[in-house]
Scaffold this active site. Structure first.
Site, PDB file in Angstrom:
ATOM      1  N   HIS A  99       0.826  -1.211   0.000  1.00 27.88           N
ATOM      2  CA  HIS A  99       0.000   0.000   0.000  1.00 27.88           C
ATOM      3  C   HIS A  99       0.853   1.250   0.000  1.00 27.88           C
ATOM      4  O   HIS A  99       2.056   1.222   0.286  1.00 27.88           O
ATOM      5  CB  HIS A  99      -0.918   0.021   1.233  1.00 27.88           C
ATOM      6  CG  HIS A  99      -0.176   0.131   2.531  1.00 27.88           C
ATOM      7  ND1 HIS A  99       0.559  -0.901   3.074  1.00 27.88           N
ATOM      8  CD2 HIS A  99      -0.048   1.169   3.395  1.00 27.88           C
ATOM      9  CE1 HIS A  99       1.093  -0.519   4.216  1.00 27.88           C
ATOM     10  NE2 HIS A  99       0.749   0.734   4.434  1.00 27.88           N
ATOM     11  N   HIS A 258       4.653   0.056   0.248  1.00 26.27           N
ATOM     12  CA  HIS A 258       5.367  -0.678   1.295  1.00 26.27           C
ATOM     13  C   HIS A 258       4.496  -1.777   1.882  1.00 26.27           C
ATOM     14  O   HIS A 258       3.276  -1.801   1.684  1.00 26.27           O
ATOM     15  CB  HIS A 258       5.939   0.250   2.373  1.00 26.27           C
ATOM     16  CG  HIS A 258       4.940   1.059   3.125  1.00 26.27           C
ATOM     17  ND1 HIS A 258       4.310   2.156   2.600  1.00 26.27           N
ATOM     18  CD2 HIS A 258       4.464   0.933   4.394  1.00 26.27           C
ATOM     19  CE1 HIS A 258       3.496   2.682   3.501  1.00 26.27           C
ATOM     20  NE2 HIS A 258       3.563   1.951   4.603  1.00 26.27           N
ATOM     21  N   ARG A 273       5.809   6.055  14.609  1.00 23.10           N
ATOM     22  CA  ARG A 273       5.708   6.582  13.244  1.00 23.10           C
ATOM     23  C   ARG A 273       5.195   8.015  13.252  1.00 23.10           C
ATOM     24  O   ARG A 273       4.201   8.326  13.907  1.00 23.10           O
ATOM     25  CB  ARG A 273       4.767   5.720  12.419  1.00 23.10           C
ATOM     26  CG  ARG A 273       4.921   6.022  10.941  1.00 23.10           C
ATOM     27  CD  ARG A 273       4.065   5.127  10.105  1.00 23.10           C
ATOM     28  NE  ARG A 273       2.936   5.886   9.633  1.00 23.10           N
ATOM     29  CZ  ARG A 273       2.019   5.398   8.803  1.00 23.10           C
ATOM     30  NH1 ARG A 273       2.095   4.164   8.385  1.00 23.10           N
ATOM     31  NH2 ARG A 273       1.043   6.145   8.396  1.00 23.10           N
TER      32      ARG A 273
HETATM   33  C1  SIN Z   1       3.205   0.883   7.987  1.00 19.49           C
HETATM   34  O1  SIN Z   1       3.465   2.046   8.253  1.00 19.49           O
HETATM   35  O2  SIN Z   1       2.494   0.562   7.039  1.00 19.49           O
HETATM   36  C2  SIN Z   1       3.784  -0.200   8.873  1.00 19.49           C
HETATM   37  C3  SIN Z   1       5.195  -0.475   8.554  1.00 19.49           C
HETATM   38  C4  SIN Z   1       5.767  -1.529   9.450  1.00 19.49           C
HETATM   39  O3  SIN Z   1       5.213  -1.823  10.515  1.00 19.49           O
HETATM   40  O4  SIN Z   1       6.793  -2.100   9.097  1.00 19.49           O
END
Ligand code: SIN
Length: 282
Positions: A99, A258, A273
Site C-alpha cells: 500500500h 510498502h 511513526r
Molecule cells: C506501515 O506504516 O504501514 C507499517 C510499517 C511496518 O510496521 O513495518
C-alpha cells in the site's frame, strides 16, 4: 560529510556518518531531503531518537500530518505507535499488504519516519517497492492504459473491497476508528504522478485503497489493476529492511509502496511513526 550507500539497484540508500541530534544543520537537512527524493527510502542506523527528536526529523521533510482512522498516542497527536504485542498472533498486521499510506486523502502523506524501539530477534522486516522503477519498465500496453488516466481511491478501512466489520481492528494494539467521512469518500488521483525534485514518473495505484479507474467499473478495472500490481510489486524494484532498535527509516509515500511482514507471532514489535505532508500529487 555524511556518506550515502545505495541498498539496491533501484531503491533505498543508507546514510552513514550522520548523527541526528537535537538540531539538524541546514546542510544536513538539505542532504536528507535530496537523498529521499532520489532514493525514495533512506535508512539511518543506530540513532535511538526520542520522540521529540523524531518529530524534529519529521519536520525536515514537511509539516506533521494527523491521520484518519489510526489513533495517535494519547499525549502526542503527531505520533502513532506501530505496535504488535507478543500475544496478538493470528489475523493480520498493521500495513500487512502492499500500500501507499492514506492514498484516499485529497492530499495523501508525502512520507513517513519510522523509529524502531523494540524489534523481534527475527522477522518483522518492512519492504518497499519503487513505483518509479515500476513505471519506467511497465509494458507498453499498460503504460498506454495508465498515462493520463485517473483512478479512484477509497479509505473505508483497507478499501471497500476488503472493508472489515465496524469496530474491528488490524491488531489489538493499534486503535482504529471508523466512519471518518474524510476517509470514506471516493477521491481521484492521477494513476501516474511526477516526483517534484527528480521529475521521475511513478505509478500511484495500490491494492488496498484503489478501487477502479475513473470511467470504468470495478469489474472492468480489476484485471488491469491486478496486472499492474503483479508488475509493480516485483522483488526487482524492492528493498527490504531488517530492523534493529535505534534504526530510522524515512520513505517517500507517493513514489513507493510498502509492506509490513507478519512473521513474528509471539514477539513484541514497537516502532513510532510520524508522517509529513507535501503538496497534492500531480
Ligand atoms: C506501515 O506504516 O504501514 C507499517 C510499517 C511496518 O510496521 O513495518
Amino acid at each position: 560529510m555524511p556518506e550515502l550507500r545505495k541498498l539496491t539497484g533501484y531503491i533505498g540508500a543508507e546514510i552513514v556518518g550522520l548523527s541526528l541530534g537535537e538540531e539538524i544543520e541546514a546542510a544536513d537537512a538539505a542532504f536528507l531531503r535530496e537523498s529521499l527524493a532520489r532514493h525514495q527510502v533512506i535508512v539511518l542506523r543506530g540513532q535511538h531518537l526520542d520522540r521529540s527528536k523524531q518529530k524534529k526529523l519529521n519536520r525536515v521533510f514537511g509539516s506533521p500530518m494527523r491521520l484518519p482512522y489510526v489513533e495517535p498516542l494519547a499525549d502526542d497527536p503527531e505520533t502513532i505507535a506501530v505496535l504488535k504485542e507478543a500475544d496478538e498472533g493470528g489475523g493480520g498486521v498493521f500495513g500487512g499488504e502492499w500500500h501507499s499510506d492514506f492514498s484516499f486523502l485529497a492530499n495523501p502523506p508525502a512520507g513517513s519516519v519510522l523509529n524502531a524501539v523494540e524489534i523481534p530477534e527475527v522477522g518483522g522486516d518492512t519492504v518497499w517497492a519503487s513505483q518509479t522503477a515500476a513505471y519506467a519498465s511497465l509494458p507498453e500496453d499498460l503504460k498506454t492504459l495508465v498515462d493520463g488516466r485517473t483512478a479512484v481511491h477509497v479509505g473505508k478501512p483497507y478499501g471497500v473491497k476488503f472493508a472489515p466489520p465496524e469496530e474491528t481492528r488490524s491488531g489489538a494494539s493499534i486503535r482504529m476508528t471508523r466512519g471518518d467521512p474524510e476517509a470514506d469518500r471516493e477521491t481521484s488521483h492521477p494513476a501516474v504522478i511526477t516526483e517534484p525534485v527528480t521529475g521521475a514518473k511513478a505509478l500511484f495505484l495500490n491494492p488496498i485503497y484503489t478501487t477502479r479507474f475513473d470511467g470504468m467499473t470495478e469489474e472492468e478495472s480489476d484485471p488491469l489493476l491486478q496486472a499492474i500490481y503483479r508488475h509493480c510489486t516485483r522483488p526487482d524494484f524492492s528493498c527490504r529492511h531488517r530492523w534493529q532498535a535505534g534504526d530510522i527509516v524515512v520513505w517517500d509515500n507517493r513514489t513507493t509502496l510498502h509492506y509490513a511482514t507478519n512473521d513474528y507471532d509471539g514477539h513484541r514489535r514497537l516502532l513510532y511513526r510520524t508522517t509529513f505532508q507535501g503538496t497534492p500529487p500531480r
